[in-house]
Every structure is written in C-alpha cells, then in structure tokens.
Design a protein around this motif. Sequence first.
Motif, PDB file in Angstrom:
ATOM      1  N   PRO A  58      -3.402   2.618  -3.359  1.00  0.00           N
ATOM      2  CA  PRO A  58      -4.631   1.872  -3.052  1.00  0.00           C
ATOM      3  C   PRO A  58      -5.706   2.801  -2.500  1.00  0.00           C
ATOM      4  CG  PRO A  58      -2.700   0.892  -1.964  1.00  0.00           C
ATOM      5  CD  PRO A  58      -2.261   2.187  -2.552  1.00  0.00           C
ATOM      6  N   ALA A  59      -6.931   2.648  -2.987  1.00  0.00           N
ATOM      7  CA  ALA A  59      -8.039   3.494  -2.515  1.00  0.00           C
ATOM      8  C   ALA A  59      -9.052   2.586  -1.832  1.00  0.00           C
ATOM      9  CB  ALA A  59      -8.665   4.231  -3.691  1.00  0.00           C
ATOM     10  N   LEU A  60      -8.863   2.388  -0.531  1.00  0.00           N
ATOM     11  CA  LEU A  60      -9.737   1.472   0.209  1.00  0.00           C
ATOM     12  C   LEU A  60     -10.732   2.247   1.057  1.00  0.00           C
ATOM     13  CD1 LEU A  60      -7.044  -1.097   1.403  1.00  0.00           C
ATOM     14  CD2 LEU A  60      -8.478  -1.206  -0.639  1.00  0.00           C
ATOM     15  N   TYR A  61     -11.717   1.521   1.564  1.00  0.00           N
ATOM     16  CA  TYR A  61     -12.709   2.115   2.464  1.00  0.00           C
ATOM     17  C   TYR A  61     -12.260   1.866   3.904  1.00  0.00           C
ATOM     18  CZ  TYR A  61     -15.474   2.251  -1.761  1.00  0.00           C
ATOM     19  OH  TYR A  61     -15.902   2.488  -3.034  1.00  0.00           O
ATOM     20  N   PRO A  62     -12.008   2.950   4.675  1.00  0.00           N
ATOM     21  CA  PRO A  62     -11.493   2.746   6.031  1.00  0.00           C
ATOM     22  C   PRO A  62     -12.438   1.960   6.927  1.00  0.00           C
ATOM     23  CG  PRO A  62     -12.003   5.081   5.625  1.00  0.00           C
ATOM     24  CD  PRO A  62     -12.130   4.373   4.326  1.00  0.00           C
TER      25      PRO A  62
ATOM     26  N   GLY B  41       1.597  -2.167   2.410  1.00  0.00           N
ATOM     27  CA  GLY B  41       1.722  -3.358   1.563  1.00  0.00           C
ATOM     28  C   GLY B  41       0.445  -4.186   1.568  1.00  0.00           C
ATOM     29  N   MET B  42      -0.170  -4.318   2.759  1.00  0.00           N
ATOM     30  CA  MET B  42      -1.438  -5.078   2.845  1.00  0.00           C
ATOM     31  C   MET B  42      -2.529  -4.378   2.042  1.00  0.00           C
ATOM     32  SD  MET B  42      -1.614  -5.989   6.844  1.00  0.00           S
ATOM     33  CE  MET B  42      -0.232  -6.676   7.711  1.00  0.00           C
ATOM     34  N   GLN B  43      -2.544  -3.049   2.073  1.00  0.00           N
ATOM     35  CA  GLN B  43      -3.541  -2.304   1.284  1.00  0.00           C
ATOM     36  C   GLN B  43      -3.348  -2.588  -0.203  1.00  0.00           C
ATOM     37  OE1 GLN B  43      -3.804   1.900   2.204  1.00  0.00           O
ATOM     38  NE2 GLN B  43      -3.452   1.517   4.359  1.00  0.00           N
ATOM     39  N   GLN B  44      -2.091  -2.612  -0.614  1.00  0.00           N
ATOM     40  CA  GLN B  44      -1.786  -2.883  -2.023  1.00  0.00           C
ATOM     41  C   GLN B  44      -2.260  -4.290  -2.407  1.00  0.00           C
ATOM     42  OE1 GLN B  44      -1.014  -1.032  -4.352  1.00  0.00           O
ATOM     43  NE2 GLN B  44       0.230  -2.061  -5.876  1.00  0.00           N
ATOM     44  N   LYS B  45      -2.024  -5.238  -1.504  1.00  0.00           N
ATOM     45  CA  LYS B  45      -2.440  -6.625  -1.773  1.00  0.00           C
ATOM     46  C   LYS B  45      -3.962  -6.709  -1.891  1.00  0.00           C
ATOM     47  CE  LYS B  45       1.336  -8.897   0.732  1.00  0.00           C
ATOM     48  NZ  LYS B  45       1.630  -9.670   1.944  1.00  0.00           N
TER      49      LYS B  45
ATOM     50  N   LEU C  66      -5.150  -3.433 -15.840  1.00  0.00           N
ATOM     51  CA  LEU C  66      -4.113  -2.399 -15.865  1.00  0.00           C
ATOM     52  C   LEU C  66      -3.523  -2.287 -14.462  1.00  0.00           C
ATOM     53  CD1 LEU C  66      -6.154   0.406 -17.712  1.00  0.00           C
ATOM     54  CD2 LEU C  66      -5.043  -1.601 -18.693  1.00  0.00           C
ATOM     55  N   PHE C  67      -2.216  -2.439 -14.365  1.00  0.00           N
ATOM     56  CA  PHE C  67      -1.536  -2.374 -13.069  1.00  0.00           C
ATOM     57  C   PHE C  67      -0.606  -1.163 -13.077  1.00  0.00           C
ATOM     58  CE2 PHE C  67      -2.385  -6.902 -13.669  1.00  0.00           C
ATOM     59  CZ  PHE C  67      -2.739  -7.348 -12.405  1.00  0.00           C
ATOM     60  N   ASP C  68      -0.804  -0.251 -12.108  1.00  0.00           N
ATOM     61  CA  ASP C  68       0.072   0.921 -12.012  1.00  0.00           C
ATOM     62  C   ASP C  68       1.055   0.693 -10.862  1.00  0.00           C
ATOM     63  OD1 ASP C  68       1.227   3.381 -12.330  1.00  0.00           O
ATOM     64  OD2 ASP C  68      -0.639   4.528 -12.219  1.00  0.00           O
ATOM     65  N   GLU C  69       2.287   0.422 -11.188  1.00  0.00           N
ATOM     66  CA  GLU C  69       3.330   0.152 -10.179  1.00  0.00           C
ATOM     67  C   GLU C  69       2.871  -0.894  -9.164  1.00  0.00           C
ATOM     68  OE1 GLU C  69       6.274   1.312 -10.246  1.00  0.00           O
ATOM     69  OE2 GLU C  69       6.207   3.140 -11.450  1.00  0.00           O
ATOM     70  N   PRO C  70       2.487  -2.085  -9.630  1.00  0.00           N
ATOM     71  CA  PRO C  70       1.880  -3.045  -8.694  1.00  0.00           C
ATOM     72  C   PRO C  70       2.831  -3.612  -7.639  1.00  0.00           C
ATOM     73  CG  PRO C  70       2.285  -4.085 -10.819  1.00  0.00           C
ATOM     74  CD  PRO C  70       2.578  -2.631 -10.995  1.00  0.00           C
ATOM     75  N   MET C  71       4.133  -3.595  -7.918  1.00  0.00           N
ATOM     76  CA  MET C  71       5.080  -4.247  -6.983  1.00  0.00           C
ATOM     77  C   MET C  71       5.475  -3.349  -5.810  1.00  0.00           C
ATOM     78  SD  MET C  71       5.729  -6.975  -8.910  1.00  0.00           S
ATOM     79  CE  MET C  71       5.930  -7.488 -10.603  1.00  0.00           C
ATOM     80  N   ILE C  72       5.185  -2.042  -5.941  1.00  0.00           N
ATOM     81  CA  ILE C  72       5.638  -1.113  -4.899  1.00  0.00           C
ATOM     82  C   ILE C  72       4.988  -1.471  -3.558  1.00  0.00           C
ATOM     83  CG2 ILE C  72       5.652   1.325  -4.134  1.00  0.00           C
ATOM     84  CD1 ILE C  72       7.456   0.875  -6.542  1.00  0.00           C
ATOM     85  N   GLY C  73       5.838  -1.662  -2.554  1.00  0.00           N
ATOM     86  CA  GLY C  73       5.338  -1.946  -1.203  1.00  0.00           C
ATOM     87  C   GLY C  73       5.072  -3.414  -0.934  1.00  0.00           C
ATOM     88  N   LEU C  74       5.164  -4.260  -1.975  1.00  0.00           N
ATOM     89  CA  LEU C  74       4.894  -5.678  -1.749  1.00  0.00           C
ATOM     90  C   LEU C  74       6.121  -6.402  -1.212  1.00  0.00           C
ATOM     91  CD1 LEU C  74       2.805  -6.859  -4.842  1.00  0.00           C
ATOM     92  CD2 LEU C  74       2.011  -5.991  -2.642  1.00  0.00           C
ATOM     93  N   ASP C  75       5.893  -7.405  -0.355  1.00  0.00           N
ATOM     94  CA  ASP C  75       7.005  -8.213   0.150  1.00  0.00           C
ATOM     95  C   ASP C  75       7.401  -9.250  -0.916  1.00  0.00           C
ATOM     96  OD1 ASP C  75       5.224 -10.441   0.406  1.00  0.00           O
ATOM     97  OD2 ASP C  75       4.572  -9.664   2.339  1.00  0.00           O
TER      98      ASP C  75
END
Length: 236
Positions: free
Chosen positions: A80-84, A131-135, A150-159
């Motif tokens: 995930p590439a989020l803005y801090p 996980g929250m970042q991924q969500k 396009l989803f790249d490994e979308p389940m990794i880190g998810l609950d």
Amino acid sequence: MLEVSHLTKRYGKVFANQNISFALPEGSITVLLGPNGAGKSTTLKAIMGFLRYEGNITVDGLPNKGVAAKRLLGYVPEMPALYPNLTVAEHLEFVARAYRLKDYKAYADELLDRMELTDKKKKFGDELSKGMQQKLSICCALLPRPKYVLFDEPMIGLDPHAIKELKAMFTEMRAAGCTLLISTHIIDSVDALWDQALIMQAGQVLAAVDAHWLEQAGETLEQLFFRLTEQSAEGV
Ligand code: ATP
C-alpha cells in the motif's frame, strides 16, 4: 476487453516478462498465479503503464498509457502506498477530487464500512496497521468504480472478515460487468471465484485456462499449477 500482446520487460539480463500475450474477457475474473519472481507484479505494473516495455497493451481498444484508458483502470499494489499526513477520510476525498467524482460520499462510507474502517476515518496513513493500510488501499482503488481492476496479492495482511468481504466484492463487481485480474499465491483464496487462470513462470505464461475446461478435465487449479510449474522447473 483488456489485451496484452507480446509484452516483454527486461531488467538488465533478467526477462521479467518474456513475450507474453493474453486477454481479459469483459465481466470476468482472471487469476494470475506463479512462483516468486515469475513476473506477476511486473505484468500488472506494465498494464497500469508504470513501466517502459516492449509490446502492446490496450484497454477497450485504447492505449493503456493514455488518460482515457487510465480512467478505466484501478490498481491495488502489493505494498500500500498511502500518504502519512492524510487521514483515512482525506485519502478518499483526494481520490474523489483527482477523478472529479460527484456524490462519492455514500459509496466511500459503504467501502469503509465493508472494510471495517469507519471508526478509523480520522486516523492518519502512518497510524494504520499494515492490514488497515491494505484495506484503505482497496477502498481508494474501488472508489472511482473502475471497469478493470488489477489486484496484486490483495489478501495479504487482511483479517478473515476483510477476506470474506473482498471475495464478495469480487463477485459483485463481476456481476456489475467489471473485469478483474488478481495476482495471488493463495490458490485456495480464489477457489470457485475465477473464470480464467494464467499460470506464469520465469516471465512466461505457461497456460491460460478456463474454469469450465479445467473442471471437465477433472483437475484442480492447484494440481495444474504444480504439474506445470514443477515440470517446467525440471526441464530448466
Ligand atoms: P513475487 O511473487 O515474489 O511478488 P512476481 O511474480 O510478482 O514475484 P516480479 O516482481 O514481477 O515477480 O519480478 C519478476 C522478475 O523481475 C524477478 O526476477 C525480479 O527480481 C525482477 N525485478 C522486478 N522488479 C525489478 C526491478 N525494479 N529491478 C530489477 N529487477 C526487478
């Protein structure tokens, strides 16, 4: 239809993608499987137009690097590439402004609710767990309602709850006419969801199989994956 034709991407001497061609039929779910380093992420990045490569990629007949095609594409990266310094709510507002979305708030709230992020709206990007970042990354990608995602490994880190929701969202998106390409290592996670599977190894597509065809052949996706990738590795 999204079409990848003779895609080749080299990093120095390494062929991350070697003359690969495939198509994503409209309203379908394609899973992209392959061992580490097979070239899956590179394929997704090439489709998104983030890389220089040889070959041709079109989205509904439009060149993938043009603005018109980009409006049709959504992407959930592996990392995930989020803005801090933006909150969860501000991330969605940012996407809405970038895509000039009107009346996006109800859908933004629905996405946050499904990903159980509603009570995190005021948290900053760097205050979120992995996980929250991924969500949030998933919510941002889906907010513009892209036709192709396009989803790249979308389940990794998810609950488990988020995995269940995401799977339901995959089938809902397909029913709404969206076309999905999902790269994953967890073959079980896409069981009974996919229409087409692409099996990659060493930069090449070893097989593109249809779910009905495989069912009739009496083989599971996992069996096919190991048969092709282990056979191919032995032949090297
Ligand atoms: P994984 O399952 O481990 O995520 P992948 O199938 O997504 O792997 P890619 O990340 O596409 O594989 O990598 C394909 C090949 O390209 C690998 O050999 C990798 O080392 C190489 N590669 C990828 N990105 C770069 C880069 N930026 N610079 C140099 N080589 C790269």
